[in-house]
Design an enzyme around this catalytic site. Structure first.
Site, PDB file in Angstrom:
ATOM      1  CG  HIS A 164      19.340 -17.600 -21.224  1.00  9.01           C
ATOM      2  ND1 HIS A 164      19.442 -19.077 -19.903  1.00  9.01           N
ATOM      3  CD2 HIS A 164      17.903 -17.887 -21.113  1.00  9.01           C
ATOM      4  CE1 HIS A 164      18.397 -19.450 -19.893  1.00  9.01           C
ATOM      5  NE2 HIS A 164      17.561 -18.998 -20.143  1.00  9.01           N
ATOM      6  CD  GLU A 204      14.438 -15.582 -19.224  1.00 11.09           C
ATOM      7  OE1 GLU A 204      13.506 -15.810 -20.707  1.00 11.09           O
ATOM      8  OE2 GLU A 204      15.423 -16.184 -19.662  1.00 11.09           O
TER       9      GLU A 204
END
Ligand code: PGA
Length: 251
Positions: free
Chosen positions: A101, A171
């Site tokens: 992430h 993302e």
């Protein structure tokens, strides 16, 4: 693995929720998960490591919600203070592990090499890696989004014989979090198409994440090659998550 065409819809709680809050959320999600309600979807939920067992115990397998961990170390065990391993999160109920992430890459030294080692560890133990990739605003402004994201994905999956369980979440860093700018379908389409063209036959699917909510979920899910959504803030309330799952099931 769920059948091809399944849409993955999930949320990470990041560093939020007490055990009592985790239990209440999981119990409400269990009550909502009537058989057949989310046909065609694979819901997933990624609590902080502290709450994994609490959520596992409150969320029966019959609810059909896959549990995940937000991170795990590449080693199986040992002197790595503060870390948790893939076997440990698996033992606590995780079947999926989020790796790379942007918050981990930015603040915790998760370089492409570290991400690669972690993905290998997740696969070694038979869990599903949820590999996050995405470009920062400066790279996007310079027109380098596709190259950047493909580079992250290539590095993470380099040399793997079998990456068929891997989920990639696109993302964009500029779209994530309360200061993010929600992406438009046009922003997403080119990068996702490039990921699908290069990796589509090797991996399980490409999800989109970054400021997804009930208002924009349909247009993002409709982007070609997007096989699911990875939601943050907009799903931290269980009723909102249920509404997103219902919306995706209708789509
Ligand atoms: P957000 O988080 O939906 O709150 O922007 C998304 C993510 O970080 O995966």
């Amino acid at each position: 693995m769920p059948p091809p065409g399944t849409r993955w819809i999930g949320t990470s709680w990041k560093m939020t929720k007490s055990l009592a809050e985790a239990r209440r959320y999981a119990t409400a999600l269990t009550d909502a998960a009537r058989p057949g309600r989310w046909t065609g979807l694979q819901p997933f939920l990624i609590p902080p490591a502290t709450a994994l067992t609490t959520v596992r115990d409150a969320l029966p397998l019959s609810a059909g919600v896959l549990l995940g961990a937000q991170n795990a170390h590449w080693a199986d065990s040992g002197a790595w203070t503060g870390e948790v391993s893939v076997p440990q999160v698996a033992d606590a109920g995780a079947r999926l592990v989020e790796i790379g992430h942007s918050e981990r890459r930015e603040h915790f030294g998760d370089t492409d090499d570290v991400v690669h080692r972690k993905v290998r560890a997740v696969l070694r133990h038979g869990l599903v890696p949820l590999l996050c990739v995405g470009e920062p605003a400066s790279v996007r402004a310079a027109g380098g989004s596709v190259e950047h994201v493909l580079g992250q994905a290539r590095s993470a999956l380099a040399g793997l014989d079998d990456a068929s369980s891997v989920l990639v979440a696109y993302e964009p860093v500029w779209a994530i979090g309360e200061h993010g700018t929600p992406a438009r379908p046009d922003d997403v389409a080119g990068v996702v198409a490039a990921l699908a063209a290069e990796l589509g036959s090797r991996i399980q699917g490409v999800l989109y994440g970054g400021s997804v909510d009930r208002a924009n979920m349909h247009e993002l899910l409709a982007v070609d090659h997007v096989s699911g959504l990875f939601v943050g803030r907009a799903a931290w309330d269980v009723d909102a998550f249920v509404a997103i799952l219902d919306g995706a099931a209708e789509a």
